[in-house]
Design an enzyme around this catalytic site. Structure first.
Site, short mmCIF file in Angstrom:
data_model
loop_
_atom_site.label_atom_id
_atom_site.label_comp_id
_atom_site.label_asym_id
_atom_site.label_seq_id
_atom_site.Cartn_x
_atom_site.Cartn_y
_atom_site.Cartn_z
N HIS A 82 0.85 -1.20 0.00
CA HIS A 82 0.00 0.00 0.00
C HIS A 82 0.89 1.24 0.00
CE1 HIS A 82 -3.55 2.45 0.90
NE2 HIS A 82 -2.74 3.15 1.68
N ASP A 161 -15.21 2.25 6.05
CA ASP A 161 -14.18 3.23 5.66
C ASP A 161 -14.69 4.15 4.56
OD1 ASP A 161 -11.44 4.31 5.82
OD2 ASP A 161 -11.39 3.64 3.74
N SER A 183 -8.07 3.26 8.92
CA SER A 183 -8.59 3.33 7.56
C SER A 183 -7.75 2.46 6.62
CB SER A 183 -8.57 4.80 7.11
OG SER A 183 -8.76 4.90 5.72
N LYS A 187 -8.50 -1.93 5.33
CA LYS A 187 -8.60 -2.35 3.92
C LYS A 187 -7.57 -3.43 3.61
CE LYS A 187 -8.59 2.07 2.96
NZ LYS A 187 -8.68 3.45 2.58
N1 URA Z 1 -5.50 6.88 2.89
C1 URA Z 1 -6.49 6.12 3.41
O1 URA Z 1 -6.84 5.09 2.83
N2 URA Z 1 -7.05 6.53 4.55
C2 URA Z 1 -6.70 7.64 5.22
O2 URA Z 1 -7.26 7.94 6.25
C3 URA Z 1 -5.68 8.42 4.66
C4 URA Z 1 -5.10 8.00 3.50
#
Ligand code: URA
Length: 434
Positions: A82, A161, A183, A187
């Site tokens: 990520h 989210d 957040s 994911k």
């Molecule tokens: N990217 C995300 O997926 N969530 C956040 O809170 C900030 C950046």
């Protein structure tokens, strides 16, 4: 349980229990807690913070708000990556084939770009015919057969989210480490990989502006990942200027291919080696960083990383000849140079503004439903620390519309700041958290 009591508790610096956090996330997801109460809670969290236990509970509660992927039918170690988002970030297009060529399984759900940053899915669609919406069966079959699949998100992962991030975006509550950690990690956990590596961007083009903030976020992300039973590492990298030289979908694919061919080195390769080494060591496929880097470099030198990209493209119905002949990728009609008005050293390139220029040319989305032009964007010829002579080209604009192209030339010139003094090249990798 009353949401008003929970808001007051957090406002006064209290610690929310697991039950309270589960109640809050479940009821917010189902529309039983209104946005105004949740935004008050988010602001209380921004101001008072959360400890590791609360952040983990919030992450897990969010994972359980929707579907999760079960990657257990896929043999071997599954890895995911990520990035906290940056301009010119084509890392996944290089890293995923590289580590897959070394034996790690990549089963990746990726997003589309919104605003000034592009998404991996859009970039992959530069390959003629490439299908990102493959079925779940095809996704699993491709990972088992080729070791790699990258698809647009089909399953309804982490609906909590989607609601929360949209709310935070308009209530000034994005910059909070526990909220960002929950957040991102919700994911990643819902997507099911065993090994998770994170590229935490730091600088003017990122939302973590300082190295301290970025290190704190990297520590928070990896701690929660480990507490959730994953093998996790983070690399903190510079985003004071765009990553690499190309900004724009097909242009970034071309740059990624040139790294996989061993033709382009520099910071982009360095980042992929650093992230790849984290994956291979955490996956137990390399004894240490040095051995991992050797494996990754060999995958470039012997062509197996490039072949993995070709496998990925053809398995998802794309024209893999474009991997070896990039003239088959979308190409803009107009190429306009950006001549520099005076001589000097490049001291600054406003990353976010460069991303906005590409968006203005049609390469990015203003809303999530708008279409994009895959061919347009810019290729930077000068980066921070480089010397440029008056009249020399700073960058080439790739446009399909003459008026937009001319405006992009003007805007792009404004992204550069020059200095008479020599400028040190910025340190690109600012830290690694394991
Ligand atoms: N990217 C995300 O997926 N969530 C956040 O809170 C900030 C950046």
């Amino acid at each position: 349980m009353l949401m008003t009591d929970l808001i007051a508790k957090k406002r006064d610096g209290g610690e929310l229990s697991t039950e309270e956090i589960n109640y809050m996330i479940k009821n917010y997801t189902h529309g039983l807690i209104p946005d105004y109460q949740m935004s008050a809670m988010c602001m209380a969290i921004v101001l008072q913070g959360m400890n590791d236990r609360e952040t983990l509970d919030m992450t897990i509660a969010m994972v359980h708000s929707g579907e999760t992927l079960d990657l257990s039918p896929i043999s071997g170690v599954k890895a995911d990556k990520h990035s906290t988002g940056g301009v010119g970030d084509k890392t996944s297009l290089i890293l995923c084939p590289m580590v897959a060529a070394c034996g790690v399984k990549i089963a990746k759900m990726s997003g589309r770009g919104l605003g000034h940053t592009g998404g991996t899915i859009d970039k992959l669609e530069s390959f003629p015919g490439f299908v990102t919406g493959i079925s779940e069966e095809e996704f699993y079959a491709n990972v088992n057969r080729y070791g790699i699949a990258i698809a647009g998100q089909t399953a309804d992962l982490v609906p909590a989210d989607k609601k929360l991030y949209a709310l935070r975006d308009v209530t000034g509550t994005v910059p909070s480490i526990p909220l960002i950690v929950s957040s991102i990690m919700s994911k990643k956990l819902a997507a099911g990989a065993d090994v998770i590596v994170l590229d935490v961007k730091c600088g003017s083009g990122a939302f973590m502006k300082t190295s301290e903030q970025a290190h704190e976020l990297a520590r928070g992300l990896t701690r929660v990942g480990r507490l959730a039973g994953k093998r996790c590492a983070a690399v903190i990298t510079d985003m004071d200027q765009p990553l690499g030289c190309a900004v724009g979908n097909a242009l970034e694919v071309k740059e990624a291919i040139s790294v996989l061919k061993g033709e382009t080195k520099g910071e982009l390769l360095e980042l992929c080696l650093a992230l790849g080494a984290c994956i291979l060591t955490e996956a137990g496929l390399a004894a240490d960083d040095r051995a991992a880097r050797e494996m990754l470099q060999t995958a470039i030198d012997n062509g197996s990383a490039l072949k993995k990209l070709a496998d990925l493209v053809s398995a998802q119905h794309g024209d893999s000849r474009a991997v070896y002949d990039t003239s088959l990728l979308p190409e803009a009609r107009l190429k306009l140079e950006v001549p520099c008005e005076k001589s000097g050293y490049v001291s600054r390139i406003q990353a976010e503004q460069v991303g906005l220029v590409s968006m203005h040319l049609g390469g990015g989305r203003a809303t999530k439903d708008s279409g994009i032009d895959l061919a347009v964007g810019a290729v930077l010829h000068k980066k921070v620390g480089d010397y440029v002579h008056a009249g020399e080209s700073l960058a080439t604009v790739h446009a399909n519309d003459a008026a937009k192209g001319r405006e992009a030339v003007h805007l792009l010139r404004g992204c550069y700041t020059l200095s008479d003094e020599a400028i040190d090249r910025p340190l690109f990798i600012k830290g690694i958290v394991r």
